[in-house]
Scaffold this motif. Structure first.
Motif, PDB file in Angstrom:
ATOM      1  N   GLY A  79      14.715 -22.998  -7.579  1.00 19.22           N
ATOM      2  CA  GLY A  79      15.621 -24.107  -7.345  1.00 19.22           C
ATOM      3  C   GLY A  79      17.088 -23.767  -7.505  1.00 19.22           C
ATOM      4  O   GLY A  79      17.947 -24.567  -7.152  1.00 19.22           O
ATOM      5  N   GLY A  80      17.382 -22.585  -8.049  1.00 15.01           N
ATOM      6  CA  GLY A  80      18.768 -22.188  -8.260  1.00 15.01           C
ATOM      7  C   GLY A  80      19.365 -21.518  -7.040  1.00 15.01           C
ATOM      8  O   GLY A  80      18.756 -21.469  -5.959  1.00 15.01           O
ATOM      9  N   PRO A  81      20.574 -20.939  -7.186  1.00 15.76           N
ATOM     10  CA  PRO A  81      21.204 -20.248  -6.055  1.00 15.76           C
ATOM     11  C   PRO A  81      20.458 -18.971  -5.701  1.00 15.76           C
ATOM     12  O   PRO A  81      19.990 -18.250  -6.579  1.00 15.76           O
ATOM     13  CB  PRO A  81      22.621 -19.959  -6.555  1.00 15.76           C
ATOM     14  N   LEU A  82      20.375 -18.701  -4.429  1.00 12.72           N
ATOM     15  CA  LEU A  82      19.639 -17.533  -3.959  1.00 12.72           C
ATOM     16  C   LEU A  82      20.322 -16.242  -4.392  1.00 12.72           C
ATOM     17  O   LEU A  82      19.668 -15.198  -4.531  1.00 12.72           O
ATOM     18  CB  LEU A  82      19.523 -17.591  -2.440  1.00 12.72           C
ATOM     19  N   LEU A  83      21.630 -16.291  -4.625  1.00  8.53           N
ATOM     20  CA  LEU A  83      22.355 -15.101  -5.061  1.00  8.53           C
ATOM     21  C   LEU A  83      21.803 -14.543  -6.366  1.00  8.53           C
ATOM     22  O   LEU A  83      21.810 -13.334  -6.586  1.00  8.53           O
ATOM     23  CB  LEU A  83      23.846 -15.432  -5.231  1.00  8.53           C
ATOM     24  N   SER A  84      21.321 -15.423  -7.243  1.00  9.07           N
ATOM     25  CA  SER A  84      20.842 -14.992  -8.556  1.00  9.07           C
ATOM     26  C   SER A  84      19.429 -14.422  -8.505  1.00  9.07           C
ATOM     27  O   SER A  84      18.945 -13.887  -9.505  1.00  9.07           O
ATOM     28  CB  SER A  84      20.888 -16.173  -9.538  1.00  9.07           C
ATOM     29  N   ALA A  85      18.770 -14.548  -7.373  1.00 11.23           N
ATOM     30  CA  ALA A  85      17.415 -14.017  -7.235  1.00 11.23           C
ATOM     31  C   ALA A  85      17.467 -12.546  -6.825  1.00 11.23           C
ATOM     32  O   ALA A  85      18.470 -12.054  -6.311  1.00 11.23           O
ATOM     33  CB  ALA A  85      16.639 -14.820  -6.206  1.00 11.23           C
ATOM     34  N   CYS A  86      16.380 -11.842  -7.052  1.00 11.23           N
ATOM     35  CA  CYS A  86      16.255 -10.462  -6.575  1.00 11.23           C
ATOM     36  C   CYS A  86      15.641 -10.540  -5.170  1.00 11.23           C
ATOM     37  O   CYS A  86      14.418 -10.457  -4.997  1.00 11.23           O
ATOM     38  CB  CYS A  86      15.372  -9.645  -7.519  1.00 11.23           C
ATOM     39  N   PHE A  87      16.509 -10.744  -4.177  1.00 10.36           N
ATOM     40  CA  PHE A  87      16.035 -11.109  -2.846  1.00 10.36           C
ATOM     41  C   PHE A  87      15.170 -10.023  -2.219  1.00 10.36           C
ATOM     42  O   PHE A  87      14.090 -10.312  -1.700  1.00 10.36           O
ATOM     43  CB  PHE A  87      17.224 -11.426  -1.936  1.00 10.36           C
TER      44      PHE A  87
END
Length: 435
Positions: free
Chosen positions: A307-315
């Motif tokens: 649910g958070g920003p995609l930038l903070s994920a390990c895409f």
């Protein structure tokens, strides 16, 4: 004129350094250790020539250590985007300062530079570094030393030799070969993305393929910058009035930001090269976006799985790799139940980045016969010279793009027949959707 004096068996020469002391007297510099009078005198004449022609480096100025120059002085003075600052800082810390940090700026020689360059290229040959990365390191070092000569007067000349005219047989630069890409593999990516990420993943792949945004721009895309919320919510009055007249009947995405890490904090910055632009959406893509926007309360168009920003994920690890390379079935003992995901060979065989979809969209636009102005504006590129000055993206050009993209979508479905399509997600109550 230089003044030479004998000191024991050696000679010393003094010359005016072109500066004055606080008391108004001329400031002199000197050099000792010459074997004869003439050699010392000629040396002094050379220094005075440098002073007269503004090429003189005051004695002691080049004593500054590289580690005290590269980051605190040189990089701090650069007017670069946050992403470039981060990249430059990493290369300087890991390679330039590691090699030269404790050396004086004025002491680095061309043979030492050549040896370092050779060592870096040997690491490329061993597969430890990528050639483009090494080229960037050498480019940055060249700029650092060039400014040490021209801007900061730490040296009289750079240790990086000037490029010489090419000799010998022309060797064409090797480029990664692109294989033709059809709609089928893109569809399979979208199906895999739905399995990994739900309806958000499904829309993300089609948006990447047909809107051709850069990854950072997709990370930073907010629902308020996409139809139907935009252009009514556009904060710039002039742009809002212009866009309302143009895009009321043509749904669109406004590329206003990209999401990047700046000083360790996620920050909305301007798009790469300040490529602010509006991307019209084909009806099939607009239908997906409307359903997606109504299904979640996040301000981001594409929120991460948490649910958070995609930038903070390990895409790459958690999203793109299983979408591209496939993944075995996950049972209930793991994070969550997920069926097996097939690999998309057209992408996994050569480990293609998701950026390949952006390249594919340009290929499609060219296949459909759109003008260079329409294509490059949509890609966020600036056309140089007179062509860019006189070119202008018209409404007719955008309508042609919408029609061509919709026809590409419809033709694929007609040819494939009976393709699986995910159900629209359940919309949230209106008061819970943050548009």
């Amino acid at each position: 004129m230089p003044y030479v004096e004998q000191r024991g068996n050696k000679f010393r020469v003094k010359w005016w350094a072109g500066e004055y002391l606080d008391n108004g007297k001329k400031k002199y510099e000197s050099e000792s250790g010459f074997d004869d009078y003439d050699t010392a005198y000629d040396y002094g004449l050379d220094r005075e020539y440098e002073v007269r022609h503004d090429k003189h480096v005051p004695k002691g100025r080049g004593d500054i250590l590289m580690k005290d120059y590269t980051l605190p002085i040189w990089l701090e003075a650069q007017d670069l985007r946050p992403g470039s600052i981060k990249r430059y800082k990493s290369m300087i810390k890991c390679h330039v300062d590691k090699q030269w940090g404790r050396r004086r700026v004025g002491d680095i020689t061309t043979p030492e530079y050549d040896a370092w360059k050779k060592a870096l290229n040997q690491r490329v040959a061993r597969g430890e570094l990528v050639k483009t990365y090494v080229d960037d390191i050498l480019m940055i070092f060249g700029m650092i030393m060039g400014d040490a000569v021209v801007r900061y007067k730490y040296r009289t000349e750079s240790p990086v030799p000037q490029a010489t005219p090419r000799r010998g047989k022309y060797v064409k630069k090797a480029r990664k070969k692109k294989r033709p890409l059809a709609m089928g593999p893109v569809y399979q990516l979208a199906v895999n993305a739905y399995t990994v990420w739900g309806y958000t993943g499904w829309v993300y792949i089609w948006d990447a393929a047909f809107q051709a945004q850069r990854p950072g721009e997709m990370y930073g895309l907010q629902k308020c910058y996409g139809s139907p919320a935009w252009p009514e919510c556009e904060p710039d009055p002039e742009l809002r009035a212009e866009s309302l007249e143009r895009y009321t009947k043509m749904p669109a995405t406004r590329v206003q930001y990209q999401h990047q890490w700046v000083d360790g904090k996620p920050t909305l910055t301007s798009p790469k090269y300040d490529s602010y632009r509006t991307l019209v959406r084909a009806p099939f893509l607009q239908e997906m976006h409307v359903a997606l926007a109504a299904s979640h309360a996040s301000p981001w168009t594409f929120p991460a799985m948490n649910g958070g920003p995609l930038l903070s994920a390990c895409f790459n690890r958690d999203y793109w790799c299983p979408i591209r390379d496939g993944s075995p079935e996950r049972d209930a003992r793991q994070d969550f139940l997920r069926p097996a995901i097939p690999a998309v060979q057209e992408f996994s065989a050569t480990e293609e980045p998701i950026y390949r979809l952006r390249h594919w969209m340009k290929e499609c636009l060219e296949e459909d016969g759109h003008s260079e102005t329409a294509i490059e504006t949509r890609m966020g590129h600036e056309i140089a010279g007179v062509r860019g000055l006189y070119g202008n993206l018209t409404i007719k050009m955008e309508q042609d793009i919408v029609e061509a993209q919709q026809e590409r979508w419809d033709s694929f479905h007609r040819a494939a027949g009976g393709l699986w399509m995910p159900p629209f997600p359940t919309p949230l109550p209106v008061d819970q959707v943050d548009a």
